[in-house]
Design a protein around this motif. Structure first.
Motif, PDB file in Angstrom:
ATOM      1  N   ASP A  80      62.237 -26.913 -11.537  1.00 12.48           N
ATOM      2  CA  ASP A  80      63.275 -25.874 -11.823  1.00 12.48           C
ATOM      3  C   ASP A  80      62.403 -23.954 -11.510  1.00 12.48           C
ATOM      4  N   ARG A  81      61.947 -24.034 -11.100  1.00  8.65           N
ATOM      5  CA  ARG A  81      60.812 -23.057 -10.600  1.00  8.65           C
ATOM      6  C   ARG A  81      59.895 -22.715 -10.067  1.00  8.65           C
ATOM      7  N   ALA A  82      59.607 -21.353  -9.368  1.00 13.31           N
ATOM      8  CA  ALA A  82      58.071 -21.125  -8.294  1.00 13.31           C
ATOM      9  C   ALA A  82      57.431 -19.796  -8.715  1.00 13.31           C
ATOM     10  N   ALA A  83      56.432 -19.991  -9.262  1.00 13.98           N
ATOM     11  CA  ALA A  83      55.922 -18.644  -9.214  1.00 13.98           C
ATOM     12  C   ALA A  83      54.482 -18.275  -8.888  1.00 13.98           C
ATOM     13  N   TRP A  84      54.304 -17.616  -8.430  1.00  9.87           N
ATOM     14  CA  TRP A  84      52.666 -17.587  -8.090  1.00  9.87           C
ATOM     15  C   TRP A  84      51.497 -16.524  -9.220  1.00  9.87           C
ATOM     16  N   HIS A  85      50.917 -17.112 -10.087  1.00  8.96           N
ATOM     17  CA  HIS A  85      50.213 -16.515 -10.599  1.00  8.96           C
ATOM     18  C   HIS A  85      48.777 -16.395 -10.666  1.00  8.96           C
ATOM     19  N   LYS A  86      47.573 -15.822 -11.315  1.00 11.56           N
ATOM     20  CA  LYS A  86      46.275 -16.090 -11.267  1.00 11.56           C
ATOM     21  C   LYS A  86      45.671 -16.915 -11.530  1.00 11.56           C
ATOM     22  N   PRO A  87      44.328 -17.333 -11.852  1.00 11.20           N
ATOM     23  CA  PRO A  87      44.558 -18.221 -11.838  1.00 11.20           C
ATOM     24  C   PRO A  87      43.621 -18.612 -13.869  1.00 11.20           C
ATOM     25  N   ARG A  88      43.250 -17.739 -14.527  1.00 10.70           N
ATOM     26  CA  ARG A  88      43.706 -17.729 -15.943  1.00 10.70           C
ATOM     27  C   ARG A  88      44.176 -17.389 -16.401  1.00 10.70           C
ATOM     28  N   GLY A  89      44.523 -17.863 -17.180  1.00 14.20           N
ATOM     29  CA  GLY A  89      45.829 -17.851 -18.931  1.00 14.20           C
ATOM     30  C   GLY A  89      47.252 -18.360 -18.719  1.00 14.20           C
ATOM     31  N   LEU A  90      46.626 -19.707 -17.626  1.00 16.51           N
ATOM     32  CA  LEU A  90      48.055 -20.339 -17.802  1.00 16.51           C
ATOM     33  C   LEU A  90      47.647 -22.119 -18.711  1.00 16.51           C
TER      34      LEU A  90
END
Length: 102
Positions: free
Chosen positions: A73-83
């Motif tokens: 349903d979605r795709a996004a780049w994230h930093k490795p912390r805070g997920l």
């Protein structure tokens, strides 16, 4: 999350990964892929055997356009912390991106 596909008969792990990425995110182009680690374990709840091959791509370019909206349903780049991560994803993140000591 990881792609949920399965290897086809006579398909290598790398070929499977490239095919799955192309199906899920057709505009994303991966650089050189190398095997980082193979993990085998037994699911503590179901007792089912699990086996994962974890790869690292040297670079990625292109857009995160979704190929099949029924699967993603979605795709996004994230930093490795805070997920919020699954135990497997957390294991991978912590090995690839260890916390810096102060």
């Amino acid at each position: 999350m990881f792609p949920g596909g399965r290897k086809r008969s006579r398909e290598s792990d790398k070929a499977c990964l490239r095919r799955e990425i192309k199906e899920e995110l057709p505009k994303l182009k991966l650089g050189r892929i190398s095997l980082w680690k193979e993990v085998t374990a037994r699911n503590k709840r179901s007792g089912r055997k699990m086996s994962d091959a974890i790869f690292i791509a040297k670079g990625a370019k292109g857009r995160l356009e979704i190929g099949d909206k029924k699967e993603i349903d979605r795709a996004a780049w994230h930093k490795p912390r805070g997920l919020r991560l699954t135990p497997t994803s957390r294991y991978i993140r912590d090995r690839l991106f260890p916390r810096k000591r102060r």
